[in-house]
Enzyme design. Structure first.
Site, mmCIF file in Angstrom:
data_model
loop_
_atom_site.group_PDB
_atom_site.id
_atom_site.type_symbol
_atom_site.label_atom_id
_atom_site.label_comp_id
_atom_site.label_asym_id
_atom_site.label_seq_id
_atom_site.Cartn_x
_atom_site.Cartn_y
_atom_site.Cartn_z
ATOM 1 N N GLU A 92 -53.565 -54.957 -14.104
ATOM 2 C CA GLU A 92 -54.606 -54.127 -13.504
ATOM 3 C C GLU A 92 -54.316 -53.829 -12.039
ATOM 4 O O GLU A 92 -53.747 -54.646 -11.321
ATOM 5 C CB GLU A 92 -55.964 -54.808 -13.687
ATOM 6 N N CYS A 105 -55.097 -52.467 -4.475
ATOM 7 C CA CYS A 105 -54.817 -53.867 -4.789
ATOM 8 C C CYS A 105 -53.871 -53.883 -5.986
ATOM 9 O O CYS A 105 -54.239 -53.449 -7.075
ATOM 10 C CB CYS A 105 -56.154 -54.544 -5.102
ATOM 11 N N CYS A 112 -50.816 -65.154 -14.518
ATOM 12 C CA CYS A 112 -50.434 -65.961 -13.368
ATOM 13 C C CYS A 112 -50.225 -67.395 -13.819
ATOM 14 O O CYS A 112 -50.983 -67.902 -14.648
ATOM 15 C CB CYS A 112 -51.517 -65.914 -12.291
ATOM 16 N N CYS A 116 -55.497 -71.310 -10.707
ATOM 17 C CA CYS A 116 -56.523 -71.729 -9.746
ATOM 18 C C CYS A 116 -57.853 -71.802 -10.498
ATOM 19 O O CYS A 116 -58.145 -70.969 -11.367
ATOM 20 C CB CYS A 116 -56.611 -70.735 -8.593
ATOM 21 N N CYS A 119 -60.265 -68.610 -10.808
ATOM 22 C CA CYS A 119 -59.695 -67.265 -10.947
ATOM 23 C C CYS A 119 -59.516 -66.896 -12.414
ATOM 24 O O CYS A 119 -58.899 -67.630 -13.190
ATOM 25 C CB CYS A 119 -58.358 -67.195 -10.222
ATOM 26 N N GLY A 164 -51.395 -62.210 -10.426
ATOM 27 C CA GLY A 164 -50.102 -62.829 -10.173
ATOM 28 C C GLY A 164 -49.934 -63.400 -8.783
ATOM 29 O O GLY A 164 -50.744 -63.180 -7.887
ATOM 30 N N GLU A 165 -48.859 -64.162 -8.641
ATOM 31 C CA GLU A 165 -48.522 -64.793 -7.363
ATOM 32 C C GLU A 165 -47.255 -64.097 -6.832
ATOM 33 O O GLU A 165 -46.149 -64.360 -7.327
ATOM 34 C CB GLU A 165 -48.284 -66.293 -7.581
ATOM 35 N N SER A 196 -50.386 -61.665 -0.407
ATOM 36 C CA SER A 196 -51.328 -62.785 -0.459
ATOM 37 C C SER A 196 -50.745 -63.875 -1.352
ATOM 38 O O SER A 196 -50.279 -63.599 -2.456
ATOM 39 C CB SER A 196 -52.655 -62.291 -1.036
ATOM 40 N N SER A 218 -54.339 -68.015 0.508
ATOM 41 C CA SER A 218 -55.567 -68.383 -0.198
ATOM 42 C C SER A 218 -55.805 -69.871 -0.015
ATOM 43 O O SER A 218 -55.289 -70.689 -0.766
ATOM 44 C CB SER A 218 -55.412 -68.035 -1.687
ATOM 45 N N LEU A 219 -56.583 -70.215 0.987
ATOM 46 C CA LEU A 219 -56.734 -71.619 1.359
ATOM 47 C C LEU A 219 -57.849 -72.305 0.547
ATOM 48 O O LEU A 219 -57.612 -73.310 -0.117
ATOM 49 C CB LEU A 219 -57.009 -71.707 2.866
ATOM 50 N N HIS A 220 -59.048 -71.804 0.681
ATOM 51 C CA HIS A 220 -60.187 -72.201 -0.163
ATOM 52 C C HIS A 220 -60.719 -73.623 0.016
ATOM 53 O O HIS A 220 -61.752 -73.962 -0.574
ATOM 54 C CB HIS A 220 -59.885 -72.017 -1.661
ATOM 55 N N ASN A 296 -66.685 -64.415 -7.108
ATOM 56 C CA ASN A 296 -66.978 -63.365 -8.087
ATOM 57 C C ASN A 296 -66.963 -63.975 -9.482
ATOM 58 O O ASN A 296 -65.937 -64.481 -9.918
ATOM 59 C CB ASN A 296 -65.928 -62.253 -8.011
ATOM 60 N N CYS A 339 -62.167 -59.389 -6.716
ATOM 61 C CA CYS A 339 -61.153 -60.447 -6.593
ATOM 62 C C CYS A 339 -61.347 -61.487 -7.677
ATOM 63 O O CYS A 339 -62.451 -61.987 -7.873
ATOM 64 C CB CYS A 339 -61.311 -61.222 -5.287
HETATM 65 N N1 SAH Z 1 -51.958 -65.205 -6.120
HETATM 66 C C1 SAH Z 1 -52.301 -64.601 -4.874
HETATM 67 C C2 SAH Z 1 -52.967 -63.237 -4.987
HETATM 68 C C3 SAH Z 1 -54.056 -63.030 -6.005
HETATM 69 S S1 SAH Z 1 -55.757 -63.338 -5.759
HETATM 70 C C4 SAH Z 1 -53.160 -65.534 -4.076
HETATM 71 O O1 SAH Z 1 -53.541 -66.567 -4.584
HETATM 72 O O2 SAH Z 1 -53.395 -65.247 -2.912
HETATM 73 C C5 SAH Z 1 -56.444 -62.596 -4.386
HETATM 74 C C6 SAH Z 1 -57.543 -63.461 -3.768
HETATM 75 O O3 SAH Z 1 -58.751 -63.531 -4.578
HETATM 76 C C7 SAH Z 1 -57.090 -64.887 -3.574
HETATM 77 O O4 SAH Z 1 -57.491 -65.354 -2.327
HETATM 78 C C8 SAH Z 1 -57.831 -65.579 -4.679
HETATM 79 O O5 SAH Z 1 -57.893 -66.955 -4.452
HETATM 80 C C9 SAH Z 1 -59.155 -64.883 -4.677
HETATM 81 N N2 SAH Z 1 -59.942 -65.099 -5.885
HETATM 82 C C10 SAH Z 1 -59.487 -65.399 -7.114
HETATM 83 N N3 SAH Z 1 -60.509 -65.521 -7.981
HETATM 84 C C11 SAH Z 1 -61.638 -65.299 -7.289
HETATM 85 C C12 SAH Z 1 -63.009 -65.239 -7.658
HETATM 86 N N4 SAH Z 1 -63.410 -65.429 -8.909
HETATM 87 N N5 SAH Z 1 -63.893 -64.955 -6.687
HETATM 88 C C13 SAH Z 1 -63.490 -64.710 -5.428
HETATM 89 N N6 SAH Z 1 -62.210 -64.727 -5.036
HETATM 90 C C14 SAH Z 1 -61.291 -65.021 -5.957
#
Ligand code: SAH
Length: 387
Positions: A92, A105, A112, A116, A119, A164-165, A196, A218-220, A296, A339
């Site tokens: 997508e 995007c 992937c 995570c 995701c 994907g990464e 990213s 993507s730290l989180h 999301n 996202c």
């Molecule tokens: N693999 C890469 C790029 C893809 S995701 C990465 O991890 O950066 C793009 C961003 O959306 C990342 O920061 C990811 O962690 C975030 N993301 C993934 N799922 C999400 C969700 N359900 N709600 C909000 N952000 C999310």
């Protein structure tokens, strides 16, 4: 042999391609302009190349974007396409119009491998890498569609934040980013092309040597215990190593740049003021801005979005300690284009535990961290391949 898809070649690669044909390398410049500035994919129409060369190109090469399988348009103007990749999967791509900006995007892999916890893409497993042509092809297609609408507005920003990464598809992703920033092709500023990553530290260290674009991480989570759960890749590249790699990237790209730290806010998990304070302390040595992404939701997700007041308080705690922090507006969630909601249709090659067990046995490699509940151990060979 399959024809070379020239959409995926940056200037240096295209020069090598022409040299390999016994042609003058400067033809690469003409071709880049036709392909990406004019959006022309038919060599026969490239009238400032000799007829003989056009015919040779037609015989050995092509310029072809992935086929569009579906197109959805959100009430807020966001567009989501599903595109077919060579591996028979669908990925997508999302266009997010916002005032004068058109952010695209793009996906870099079908599915992937990282899984995570929050995701949707990760939940589907991993089916394979996209080629550079399939990555650039997403931009090529969206650009042509915008041009056909006649609004005169092209893509202004590209983020590698789809499926994907990107740093686990390093060659293709960096080649594609180079096409995006090339003045003869899309000519986007290095600040407007962002790769990213979930934190593939060794590749972050190599990134600036390949392409001068922007970096988002993507730290989180502000500590390893929590990050291990949310981003399983953290077990391999813990926070200290990740931030060290970010410092190295910053040293290479120079003074005025910053890393974008992405932080998905998950209710009751990582959204307290104590987390905000820990994050502020952790990031002090790194020149960065922080992008907060309220979670999301997707079907079957184990997390919830925090209340708006919680998001605001978290944001304020960071701003008050001197950070530039933004809250990402959710766009396109009525068409599952926000996202973490991108899923396409991929044939998972990692989740079949039987196949993975066979593979692990054949390689006589013990399955690492298989006991961890949130980790799909089948994902790890793809990670190890880069290590
Ligand atoms: N693999 C890469 C790029 C893809 S995701 C990465 O991890 O950066 C793009 C961003 O959306 C990342 O920061 C990811 O962690 C975030 N993301 C993934 N799922 C999400 C969700 N359900 N709600 C909000 N952000 C999310």
């Amino acid at each position: 042999m399959l024809p070379d898809n020239l959409l995926g070649l940056d200037r240096a690669a295209l020069e090598r391609f022409f040299a390999g044909m016994g042609e003058k390398p400067f033809r690469a410049r003409i071709l880049l302009r036709w392909l990406h500035r004019q959006g022309e994919g038919d060599f026969a129409r490239m009238t400032d190349l000799s007829r003989a060369l056009r015919e040779r190109l037609g015989a050995v090469a092509e310029a072809r974007a992935p086929e569009v399988l579906s197109r959805h348009c959100s009430a807020d103007g966001t567009v989501k396409w599903a595109m077919q990749t060579a591996g028979g999967n669908a990925v997508e791509t999302v266009l997010i119009p916002d005032g004068g900006r058109n952010t695209l995007c793009v996906s870099s892999q079908a599915g992937c491998a990282l899984d995570c916890a929050f995701c949707a893409t990760g939940k589907q497993g991993f089916a394979g890498n996209l080629s550079a042509a399939e990555i650039v092809g997403q931009v090529w297609h969206a650009t042509r569609e915008l041009a056909a609408r006649g609004e005169g507005q092209a893509i202004t920003n590209v983020v590698f934040m789809g499926m994907g990464e990107p740093l686990l598809n390093f060659d293709a992703a960096t080649m594609a980013a180079n096409v995006l920033i090339d003045d003869l092709a899309y000519g986007l500023s290095k600040r407007r092309v962002t790769i990213s990553t979930a934190g593939v530290a060794p590749r972050i260290r190599e990134l600036a040597g390949r392409v001068d674009c922007s970096l988002a991480v993507s730290l989180h989570a502000p500590d390893d215990d929590l990050r291990d759960e949310l981003v399983p890749l953290n077990r391999r590249y813990p926070i200290a190593e990740l931030l060290d790699a970010c410092s190295e990237w910053l040293a290479q790209v120079g003074q005025r740049r910053a890393v974008t730290m992405e932080y998905a806010l998950l209710r009751g998990v990582n959204d307290s003021l104590a987390h905000a304070r820990a994050l502020a302390k952790l990031l002090r040595p790194i020149r960065c801005k922080i992008n907060l992404i309220p979670f999301n939701p997707f079907p079957g997700a184990a997390f919830e979005r925090p209340a708006a007041a919680t998001v605001q308080a978290f944001h304020a705690a960071l701003s008050n300690t001197g950070y530039t922090a933004t809250v990402r507006t959710t766009r396109g969630d009525d068409i599952a284009a926000a996202c973490g909601q991108l899923v396409g249709a991929v044939t998972d090659r990692t989740r079949r535990s039987a196949r993975h067990a066979e593979r692990a046995a054949a390689a006589a490699v013990p399955v690492r961290i298989a006991a961890a509940p949130t980790v799909d151990s089948g994902a790890w060979p793809a990670v190890e391949a880069v290590g």
